[in-house]
Design a protein around this motif. Structure first.
Motif, short mmCIF file in Angstrom:
data_model
loop_
_atom_site.label_atom_id
_atom_site.label_comp_id
_atom_site.label_asym_id
_atom_site.label_seq_id
_atom_site.Cartn_x
_atom_site.Cartn_y
_atom_site.Cartn_z
N VAL A 36 0.82 -1.22 0.00
CA VAL A 36 0.00 0.00 0.00
C VAL A 36 0.85 1.27 0.00
O VAL A 36 0.34 2.35 0.27
CB VAL A 36 -0.97 0.00 1.20
CG1 VAL A 36 -1.99 -1.12 1.09
CG2 VAL A 36 -0.22 -0.08 2.53
N THR A 37 2.11 1.13 -0.36
CA THR A 37 3.03 2.27 -0.34
C THR A 37 2.48 3.44 -1.16
O THR A 37 2.47 4.58 -0.69
CB THR A 37 4.41 1.86 -0.91
OG1 THR A 37 4.84 0.69 -0.23
CG2 THR A 37 5.41 2.97 -0.73
N LYS A 38 1.99 3.18 -2.37
CA LYS A 38 1.48 4.24 -3.24
C LYS A 38 0.16 4.81 -2.74
O LYS A 38 -0.26 5.88 -3.19
CB LYS A 38 1.32 3.72 -4.67
CG LYS A 38 2.63 3.35 -5.32
CD LYS A 38 2.41 2.77 -6.70
CE LYS A 38 3.71 2.32 -7.32
NZ LYS A 38 3.52 1.65 -8.61
N PHE A 39 -0.50 4.12 -1.82
CA PHE A 39 -1.82 4.54 -1.33
C PHE A 39 -1.73 5.33 -0.02
O PHE A 39 -2.70 5.92 0.41
CB PHE A 39 -2.70 3.30 -1.14
CG PHE A 39 -4.11 3.61 -0.74
CD1 PHE A 39 -4.96 4.34 -1.56
CD2 PHE A 39 -4.60 3.17 0.48
CE1 PHE A 39 -6.25 4.62 -1.19
CE2 PHE A 39 -5.90 3.44 0.86
CZ PHE A 39 -6.73 4.17 0.02
N LEU A 40 -0.56 5.36 0.60
CA LEU A 40 -0.41 6.01 1.91
C LEU A 40 -0.94 7.43 1.93
O LEU A 40 -1.68 7.81 2.84
CB LEU A 40 1.06 5.99 2.35
CG LEU A 40 1.61 4.64 2.80
CD1 LEU A 40 3.11 4.76 3.09
CD2 LEU A 40 0.89 4.12 4.01
N GLU A 41 -0.56 8.24 0.95
CA GLU A 41 -0.97 9.64 0.94
C GLU A 41 -2.46 9.81 0.65
O GLU A 41 -3.06 10.81 1.03
CB GLU A 41 -0.15 10.43 -0.08
CG GLU A 41 1.29 10.59 0.34
CD GLU A 41 2.10 11.41 -0.66
OE1 GLU A 41 1.49 12.18 -1.44
OE2 GLU A 41 3.33 11.27 -0.66
N ASP A 42 -3.07 8.82 -0.02
CA ASP A 42 -4.48 8.94 -0.40
C ASP A 42 -5.43 8.29 0.62
O ASP A 42 -6.64 8.45 0.50
CB ASP A 42 -4.70 8.27 -1.76
CG ASP A 42 -3.91 8.98 -2.86
OD1 ASP A 42 -3.71 10.21 -2.76
OD2 ASP A 42 -3.47 8.29 -3.81
N HIS A 43 -4.90 7.57 1.59
CA HIS A 43 -5.76 6.87 2.54
C HIS A 43 -6.55 7.88 3.37
O HIS A 43 -5.97 8.78 3.98
CB HIS A 43 -4.92 5.97 3.46
CG HIS A 43 -5.75 5.13 4.36
ND1 HIS A 43 -5.91 5.43 5.69
CD2 HIS A 43 -6.47 4.01 4.12
CE1 HIS A 43 -6.70 4.51 6.23
NE2 HIS A 43 -7.05 3.65 5.30
N PRO A 44 -7.89 7.77 3.38
CA PRO A 44 -8.72 8.74 4.10
C PRO A 44 -8.40 8.84 5.59
O PRO A 44 -8.56 9.89 6.19
CB PRO A 44 -10.15 8.21 3.90
CG PRO A 44 -10.07 7.36 2.68
CD PRO A 44 -8.69 6.79 2.67
N GLY A 46 -5.43 8.56 6.87
CA GLY A 46 -4.05 9.01 7.03
C GLY A 46 -3.08 7.85 6.95
O GLY A 46 -3.44 6.69 7.13
N ASP A 47 -1.83 8.17 6.68
CA ASP A 47 -0.82 7.13 6.51
C ASP A 47 -0.45 6.47 7.83
O ASP A 47 -0.06 5.30 7.86
CB ASP A 47 0.42 7.68 5.81
CG ASP A 47 1.10 8.81 6.57
OD1 ASP A 47 0.54 9.29 7.58
OD2 ASP A 47 2.19 9.23 6.14
N GLU A 48 -0.60 7.17 8.95
CA GLU A 48 -0.23 6.60 10.25
C GLU A 48 -1.06 5.35 10.57
O GLU A 48 -0.56 4.42 11.19
CB GLU A 48 -0.40 7.64 11.36
CG GLU A 48 0.60 8.77 11.31
CD GLU A 48 2.04 8.31 11.44
OE1 GLU A 48 2.31 7.36 12.19
OE2 GLU A 48 2.91 8.91 10.77
N VAL A 49 -2.32 5.35 10.14
CA VAL A 49 -3.20 4.20 10.38
C VAL A 49 -2.64 2.97 9.69
O VAL A 49 -2.57 1.88 10.27
CB VAL A 49 -4.63 4.49 9.88
CG1 VAL A 49 -5.51 3.28 10.01
CG2 VAL A 49 -5.22 5.68 10.61
N VAL A 65 -13.18 -1.01 11.02
CA VAL A 65 -13.49 0.31 10.46
C VAL A 65 -14.74 0.27 9.59
O VAL A 65 -15.48 1.24 9.50
CB VAL A 65 -12.28 0.84 9.65
CG1 VAL A 65 -12.62 2.12 8.92
CG2 VAL A 65 -11.11 1.06 10.58
N GLY A 66 -15.01 -0.87 8.99
CA GLY A 66 -16.19 -0.99 8.12
C GLY A 66 -15.96 -0.36 6.76
O GLY A 66 -16.68 0.56 6.36
#
Length: 137
Positions: A36-44, A46-49, A65-66
């Motif tokens: 999920v490296t490329k998705f980190l910045e787009d994750h609603p 946040g990347d910390e999660v 989370v559902g």
């Protein structure tokens, strides 16, 4: 690694755990490994999660989370392989520590019932006595 291969590569937990940084982040969800490296910045969330979920089976975190059907469909894009389930530690069922035996019948039922009757009656009597005393002054 590219997704959509005919045969999924199998990884151990130790191998997946090496990919736990912002530059290289892999997750395990439902027995599958995702980069999920490329998705980190787009994750609603946040990347910390996502970074907090590396190095372990993140299935429970993901399910709690559902996520929507759309989010689940996006996962195919990040799929890199399967996890060798034997490398994931089994969840230990919580067993509460042994407690000394507590005998609930130490106080007889009769005494408890008497107290349940007389304590409120005593409070009521005290309230009436205070009322009469303050009214007579």
């Amino acid at each position: 690694m590219e997704s959509g291969r005919d045969k999924a590569e199998v990884f151990t937990l130790a191998e997946v755990s090496k990919h736990s940084s912002r530059e290289d982040c892999w997750l395990i969800i439902n027995g599958k490994v995702y980069d999920v490296t490329k998705f980190l910045e787009d994750h609603p969330g946040g990347d910390e999660v996502l970074l907090a979920a590396t190095g372990k089976d993140a299935t429970d975190d993901f399910e709690d989370v559902g996520h929507s059907a759309t989010a689940r469909a996006m996962m195919n894009e990040y799929f890199v392989g399967e996890i060798d389930a034997s490398t994931i530690p089994t969840k230990v069922k919580y067993t509460p520590p042994k407690q000394p035996y507590y005998n609930q019948d130490k106080t007889s039922d009769f005494i408890v019932r008497i107290l349940q009757f007389f304590v409120p009656l005593a409070i009521l009597g005290l309230a009436v006595a205070v009322r009469i005393y303050t009214k007579s002054e």
